[in-house]
Every structure is written in C-alpha cells, then in structure tokens.
Motif scaffolding. Structure first.
Motif, PDB file in Angstrom:
ATOM      1  N   SER A  33      40.415  35.350  40.173  1.00  0.00           N
ATOM      2  CA  SER A  33      41.612  35.269  39.326  1.00  0.00           C
ATOM      3  C   SER A  33      41.557  36.326  38.226  1.00  0.00           C
ATOM      4  O   SER A  33      42.569  36.960  37.899  1.00  0.00           O
ATOM      5  CB  SER A  33      41.740  33.879  38.693  1.00  0.00           C
ATOM      6  OG  SER A  33      41.772  32.891  39.697  1.00  0.00           O
ATOM      7  N   SER A  34      40.364  36.546  37.683  1.00  0.00           N
ATOM      8  CA  SER A  34      40.194  37.577  36.653  1.00  0.00           C
ATOM      9  C   SER A  34      40.461  38.962  37.230  1.00  0.00           C
ATOM     10  O   SER A  34      41.095  39.797  36.583  1.00  0.00           O
ATOM     11  CB  SER A  34      38.781  37.548  36.080  1.00  0.00           C
ATOM     12  OG  SER A  34      38.488  36.287  35.553  1.00  0.00           O
ATOM     13  N   LEU A  35      39.966  39.196  38.428  1.00  0.00           N
ATOM     14  CA  LEU A  35      40.184  40.498  39.075  1.00  0.00           C
ATOM     15  C   LEU A  35      41.677  40.745  39.274  1.00  0.00           C
ATOM     16  O   LEU A  35      42.169  41.860  39.098  1.00  0.00           O
ATOM     17  CB  LEU A  35      39.446  40.581  40.417  1.00  0.00           C
ATOM     18  CG  LEU A  35      37.918  40.604  40.328  1.00  0.00           C
ATOM     19  CD1 LEU A  35      37.299  40.674  41.718  1.00  0.00           C
ATOM     20  CD2 LEU A  35      37.441  41.780  39.472  1.00  0.00           C
ATOM     21  N   ARG A  36      42.402  39.703  39.636  1.00  0.00           N
ATOM     22  CA  ARG A  36      43.859  39.816  39.769  1.00  0.00           C
ATOM     23  C   ARG A  36      44.470  40.247  38.446  1.00  0.00           C
ATOM     24  O   ARG A  36      45.307  41.132  38.399  1.00  0.00           O
ATOM     25  CB  ARG A  36      44.458  38.461  40.194  1.00  0.00           C
ATOM     26  CG  ARG A  36      44.499  38.207  41.666  1.00  0.00           C
ATOM     27  CD  ARG A  36      45.605  39.015  42.352  1.00  0.00           C
ATOM     28  NE  ARG A  36      46.832  38.984  41.573  1.00  0.00           N
ATOM     29  CZ  ARG A  36      47.540  40.042  41.240  1.00  0.00           C
ATOM     30  NH1 ARG A  36      47.170  41.244  41.615  1.00  0.00           N
ATOM     31  NH2 ARG A  36      48.636  39.910  40.515  1.00  0.00           N
ATOM     32  N   GLN A  37      44.013  39.620  37.371  1.00  0.00           N
ATOM     33  CA  GLN A  37      44.560  39.953  36.045  1.00  0.00           C
ATOM     34  C   GLN A  37      44.230  41.383  35.648  1.00  0.00           C
ATOM     35  O   GLN A  37      44.959  42.006  34.887  1.00  0.00           O
ATOM     36  CB  GLN A  37      44.026  38.987  34.987  1.00  0.00           C
ATOM     37  CG  GLN A  37      44.612  37.598  35.132  1.00  0.00           C
ATOM     38  CD  GLN A  37      44.437  36.754  33.887  1.00  0.00           C
ATOM     39  OE1 GLN A  37      43.436  36.867  33.193  1.00  0.00           O
ATOM     40  NE2 GLN A  37      45.408  35.913  33.602  1.00  0.00           N
ATOM     41  N   LEU A  38      43.104  41.896  36.183  1.00  0.00           N
ATOM     42  CA  LEU A  38      42.723  43.279  35.892  1.00  0.00           C
ATOM     43  C   LEU A  38      43.512  44.263  36.758  1.00  0.00           C
ATOM     44  O   LEU A  38      43.343  45.473  36.646  1.00  0.00           O
ATOM     45  CB  LEU A  38      41.219  43.474  36.133  1.00  0.00           C
ATOM     46  CG  LEU A  38      40.278  42.774  35.153  1.00  0.00           C
ATOM     47  CD1 LEU A  38      38.838  42.829  35.649  1.00  0.00           C
ATOM     48  CD2 LEU A  38      40.384  43.415  33.763  1.00  0.00           C
ATOM     49  N   GLY A  39      44.339  43.724  37.652  1.00  0.00           N
ATOM     50  CA  GLY A  39      45.210  44.582  38.445  1.00  0.00           C
ATOM     51  C   GLY A  39      44.767  44.806  39.877  1.00  0.00           C
ATOM     52  O   GLY A  39      45.421  45.536  40.620  1.00  0.00           O
ATOM     53  N   TYR A  40      43.664  44.196  40.276  1.00  0.00           N
ATOM     54  CA  TYR A  40      43.227  44.336  41.670  1.00  0.00           C
ATOM     55  C   TYR A  40      44.056  43.437  42.572  1.00  0.00           C
ATOM     56  O   TYR A  40      44.502  42.370  42.153  1.00  0.00           O
ATOM     57  CB  TYR A  40      41.748  43.944  41.812  1.00  0.00           C
ATOM     58  CG  TYR A  40      40.794  44.914  41.164  1.00  0.00           C
ATOM     59  CD1 TYR A  40      40.413  46.082  41.820  1.00  0.00           C
ATOM     60  CD2 TYR A  40      40.287  44.672  39.893  1.00  0.00           C
ATOM     61  CE1 TYR A  40      39.536  46.982  41.227  1.00  0.00           C
ATOM     62  CE2 TYR A  40      39.409  45.565  39.297  1.00  0.00           C
ATOM     63  CZ  TYR A  40      39.032  46.718  39.960  1.00  0.00           C
ATOM     64  OH  TYR A  40      38.181  47.600  39.368  1.00  0.00           O
ATOM     65  N   GLU A  41      44.240  43.890  43.812  1.00  0.00           N
ATOM     66  CA  GLU A  41      44.808  43.025  44.837  1.00  0.00           C
ATOM     67  C   GLU A  41      43.640  42.421  45.589  1.00  0.00           C
ATOM     68  O   GLU A  41      42.699  43.127  45.952  1.00  0.00           O
ATOM     69  CB  GLU A  41      45.705  43.824  45.781  1.00  0.00           C
ATOM     70  CG  GLU A  41      46.965  44.336  45.095  1.00  0.00           C
ATOM     71  CD  GLU A  41      47.839  45.160  46.026  1.00  0.00           C
ATOM     72  OE1 GLU A  41      49.058  45.084  45.896  1.00  0.00           O
ATOM     73  OE2 GLU A  41      47.288  45.894  46.879  1.00  0.00           O
TER      74      GLU A  41
END
Ligand code: ADP
Length: 257
Positions: A33-41
C-alpha cells in the motif's frame, strides 16, 4: 511510474506450525500500500491457498486425491483473499482477485482480456492479487491448464503486464553458488546477467516442504524474465520492508538483469 510484480511463496504466508502468518500478511499489505502511495503500480502474485485451506480444516498433510486438494484450495483461496482484503482496506488500498490458468494465457482472446484487466486495475490504482486457479488445475502433470508453479506464473504475469521488475520473495535471501543450507561455503551471487548450466546445477533439487518450486524453478522464472528484457530480484521474504530497501537502490538479494 514503475510497474512491479511481487511474488510471495507459501513459506512467507504460512508458519511452520501451519498457522496463517497474519503478521506477515499485514506487513505485506502495509508495504505494498505504501509503494502504491509512492507512485508504483503493484501486482501481487500470492501462493498459499492450499496451505491456508489445510489450516482452516485442521489438516496435517496435503490430501491424497487431486479432487480433495482442489476443494482445499478453493476454501483456502477465499479465506486468503478475505484476509488480504481486510488488511489492504485498513491501509485504504483497494485490491482485486485475478485467478489464471495456463490455457487462458495461451488462447489469444482470453490472453488479451487478462492483459486488459491488469491494465484497467492498475490504472484505477488497484492491487491485483494473482494466483493460479487451483480448483481448475492442481495436477502437477496437467501441462494444458497448469503454469507449473507460482514462480513461473509470476514471470508470466510480469510479461503480460509488461512490468519493469519482478520481486521474488523467498525463504532464502538470494541465489548462491550452492545450497547454503547444506554448504556453508556457498557464496551469494549479487548480479546475474545470464543463466549458465553451472548455475542450473547449483540450484539443485527441491526447496522447502511447503513451496513446490525450489531454486531450479526460480532460475527458470529468471530466464523468462531476462528473455523478456525485464528484471528480477530474488530476496528474502522474511520482512516485506526489504522492498523499500530494494527500490531505494540498496544492494540486496540477487539481481537478474
Ligand atoms: P519459496 O520460499 O519461494 O517457496 P523454495 O523453498 O521453493 O522457496 O526455494 C528456496 C530454497 O532453495 C532455499 O531455501 C534452499 O534450501 C534451496 N536452494 C537450493 N539450491 C540453492 C542455491 N544455489 N541458492 C539458494 N538456495 C538454494
């Protein structure tokens, strides 16, 4: 933005006493979820359906018949997705279930449908949770519907989604010159550009009791990824926070590129 496929094995999700590792699932959901927030798909390829099903039913060992294994997988898969959904929801992250079989990927129309689904989910910011549809294909000899194992499935998903990087989280922290559990002198390969016969020999036989793949199947997956001009990192799944380290450029595990 960078597109990632993360593969976790049963050994990262089910404890040695066969209980569901809720802490690991929660940490994984938090990290992704954090990676998503950092802009990763992010696409997650998760094993564990049979392990979770066995735990729910109180089974000590895998059922003998394929039909029973398929039933256990069906029970386990929905429980596993329930837990993932709960955890992802607590981090305000939407997730979705995608179940695949080999024949779906080999047939052009359904293959394109799968590609479109991934594209649409990722555009919506959703994390697809992918697994093999074990209730349709659980027989290890069934080459028509079966991917082989989730290592191969994750490499195939990496190609379908044209992902930049496959992060394979294992019970070992990388690929060694020999099995480090039996040879203390084995050294870690930090970067591999081509898989040689010598490496295939070093991968040896089967891995853990729960996981079906072993190092041989990880190398096979790496080969697929390299053939597709993508990259793979094999690293320890003990603490999913390792994904932050990797994406910050720290040298961990084995990079195949
Ligand atoms: P997963 O946790 O992803 O299911 P596996 O248990 O299938 O992983 O495979 C990892 C295991 O492969 C390691 O724990 C180790 O016992 C075994 N192995 C065999 N050869 C090697 C090698 N050359 N380098 C690292 N691990 C190896």
């Amino acid at each position: 933005s960078k597109r990632l496929v993360i593969k976790v094995g049963t050994s990262s999700l089910v404890l040695p006493n066969s209980e569901i590792n809720l802490r690991a699932i929660d940490q994984l959901a938090f990290t992704l979820s954090s990676l998503r927030q950092l802009g990763y798909e992010v696409i997650l390829v998760s094993s564990g359906a049979i392990g979770v099903g066995m735990n729910l039913l109180g089974l000590e060992k895998r059922p003998e018949t394929i039909a029973k294994q398929q039933a256990v997988a069906a029970i386990g898969q929905s429980e596993l997705i329930k837990i993932y959904t709960q955890r992802f929801t607590s981090y305000h992250q939407q997730s979705a279930q995608v179940l695949l079989t080999r024949d779906v990927i080999d047939f052009p129309t359904s293959r394109q449908n799968v590609i479109n689904t991934f594209e649409e989910l990722l555009t919506m910011g959703v994390i697809p949770i992918v697994n093999e549809n074990d209730s349709v294909s659980v027989d290890e000899l069934d080459h028509l519907t079966k991917f082989g194992d989730n290592d191969q499935l994750s490499a195939i998903v990496c190609k379908l989604a044209q992902a930049d990087l496959l992060l394979m989280l294992s019970d070992i922290d990388g690929f060694y010159s020999d099995n480090p559990h039996t040879n203390p002198d084995a050294i870690l390969y930090s970067h591999i550009t081509k898989i040689t016969e010598m490496m295939e020999d070093a991968a040896g036989g089967k891995g853990s009791v729960f996981g079906t793949g072993g190092m041989t199947s990880k190398l096979k997956a790496a080969k697929r990824v390299l053939d597709n001009q993508s990259q793979m990192i094999l690293a320890s799944g003990k603490d999913p926070a390792i994904l932050f380290d990797i994406l910050e450029g720290k040298e961990v595990g084995t990079l195949f590129s």
